[in-house]
Design an enzyme around this catalytic site. Sequence first.
Site, PDB file in Angstrom:
ATOM      1  N   ASP A  13       0.870  -1.180   0.000  1.00 50.93           N
ATOM      2  CA  ASP A  13       0.000   0.000   0.000  1.00 50.93           C
ATOM      3  C   ASP A  13       0.909   1.233   0.000  1.00 50.93           C
ATOM      4  O   ASP A  13       2.127   1.125  -0.185  1.00 50.93           O
ATOM      5  CB  ASP A  13      -1.001  -0.035   1.169  1.00 50.93           C
ATOM      6  CG  ASP A  13      -0.343   0.160   2.536  1.00 50.93           C
ATOM      7  OD1 ASP A  13       0.908   0.248   2.608  1.00 50.93           O
ATOM      8  OD2 ASP A  13      -1.077   0.216   3.551  1.00 50.93           O
ATOM      9  N   CYS A  70       3.105  -3.238   4.107  1.00 49.44           N
ATOM     10  CA  CYS A  70       2.260  -2.116   4.517  1.00 49.44           C
ATOM     11  C   CYS A  70       2.939  -1.479   5.726  1.00 49.44           C
ATOM     12  O   CYS A  70       4.120  -1.742   5.974  1.00 49.44           O
ATOM     13  CB  CYS A  70       0.814  -2.543   4.781  1.00 49.44           C
ATOM     14  SG  CYS A  70       0.588  -3.740   6.107  1.00 49.44           S
ATOM     15  N   THR A  72       2.535  -1.759   9.062  1.00 51.60           N
ATOM     16  CA  THR A  72       2.916  -2.729  10.094  1.00 51.60           C
ATOM     17  C   THR A  72       3.208  -4.116   9.536  1.00 51.60           C
ATOM     18  O   THR A  72       3.810  -4.948  10.222  1.00 51.60           O
ATOM     19  CB  THR A  72       1.755  -2.908  11.097  1.00 51.60           C
ATOM     20  OG1 THR A  72       0.603  -3.343  10.351  1.00 51.60           O
ATOM     21  CG2 THR A  72       1.444  -1.619  11.841  1.00 51.60           C
ATOM     22  N   HIS A 103      10.712 -23.964   8.603  1.00 52.36           N
ATOM     23  CA  HIS A 103       9.714 -24.698   9.393  1.00 52.36           C
ATOM     24  C   HIS A 103       8.304 -24.605   8.821  1.00 52.36           C
ATOM     25  O   HIS A 103       7.535 -25.556   8.925  1.00 52.36           O
ATOM     26  CB  HIS A 103       9.683 -24.162  10.829  1.00 52.36           C
ATOM     27  CG  HIS A 103      10.872 -24.589  11.641  1.00 52.36           C
ATOM     28  ND1 HIS A 103      10.921 -24.464  13.010  1.00 52.36           N
ATOM     29  CD2 HIS A 103      12.067 -25.122  11.275  1.00 52.36           C
ATOM     30  CE1 HIS A 103      12.087 -24.919  13.464  1.00 52.36           C
ATOM     31  NE2 HIS A 103      12.805 -25.309  12.427  1.00 52.36           N
ATOM     32  N   HIS A 139       8.199 -30.986  10.070  1.00 58.71           N
ATOM     33  CA  HIS A 139       7.696 -29.697   9.566  1.00 58.71           C
ATOM     34  C   HIS A 139       6.753 -29.896   8.382  1.00 58.71           C
ATOM     35  O   HIS A 139       5.731 -29.225   8.276  1.00 58.71           O
ATOM     36  CB  HIS A 139       8.859 -28.773   9.198  1.00 58.71           C
ATOM     37  CG  HIS A 139       9.728 -28.463  10.361  1.00 58.71           C
ATOM     38  ND1 HIS A 139       9.247 -27.927  11.531  1.00 58.71           N
ATOM     39  CD2 HIS A 139      11.060 -28.644  10.558  1.00 58.71           C
ATOM     40  CE1 HIS A 139      10.221 -27.791  12.401  1.00 58.71           C
ATOM     41  NE2 HIS A 139      11.337 -28.222  11.838  1.00 58.71           N
TER      42      HIS A 139
END
Length: 152
Positions: A13, A70, A72, A103, A139
């Site tokens: 964004d 973005c 965060t 993992h 995994h």
Amino acid sequence: MLKSTMVIALGSDHAGYEVKEKIKTLLESLHIQYKDFGTDSVDPCDYPRIAVDVAKAVAGSEYRYGIVICGTGIGMDIVANKIKGIRSALCTSAKMAEKSRSHNNANILSLGSRETDWQEIKKIVKTFLFTEFESGGRHERRVKQIHVLTDM
Ligand code: RB5
């Protein structure tokens, strides 16, 4: 090992736009191809559309990985993980990026431009792209369960 045919789907964004542009330069220096799904400026825009476009591109398997940015990293990550087949990982350190690949077999890397500085982001991106999944063991069993259990 990186495949020469690897193509990355990129999206951000407005808050992630400048980091996305820097990542493009980084990918070019690594001779890795990408497609930019936007946005194309720092003008405010809404992250969900872009995250969906990147995630669908990766789920469609035309793109090896996606990278979304973005402010965060949270909004992009939430949206990307709603798309079937996507394992998006919000990473704030190279260690997290390494584990997300080895993992969790993450196929999208989500970054927060306002939370993580460029020097760390560079390490995160390179680690994500160059780390292989530890297949054939616990995994892989767990990653398979993610989709079996959440697609029911
Ligand atoms: C935009 O201000 C910000 O909310 C967005 O970039 C992102 O952080 C959302 O999760």
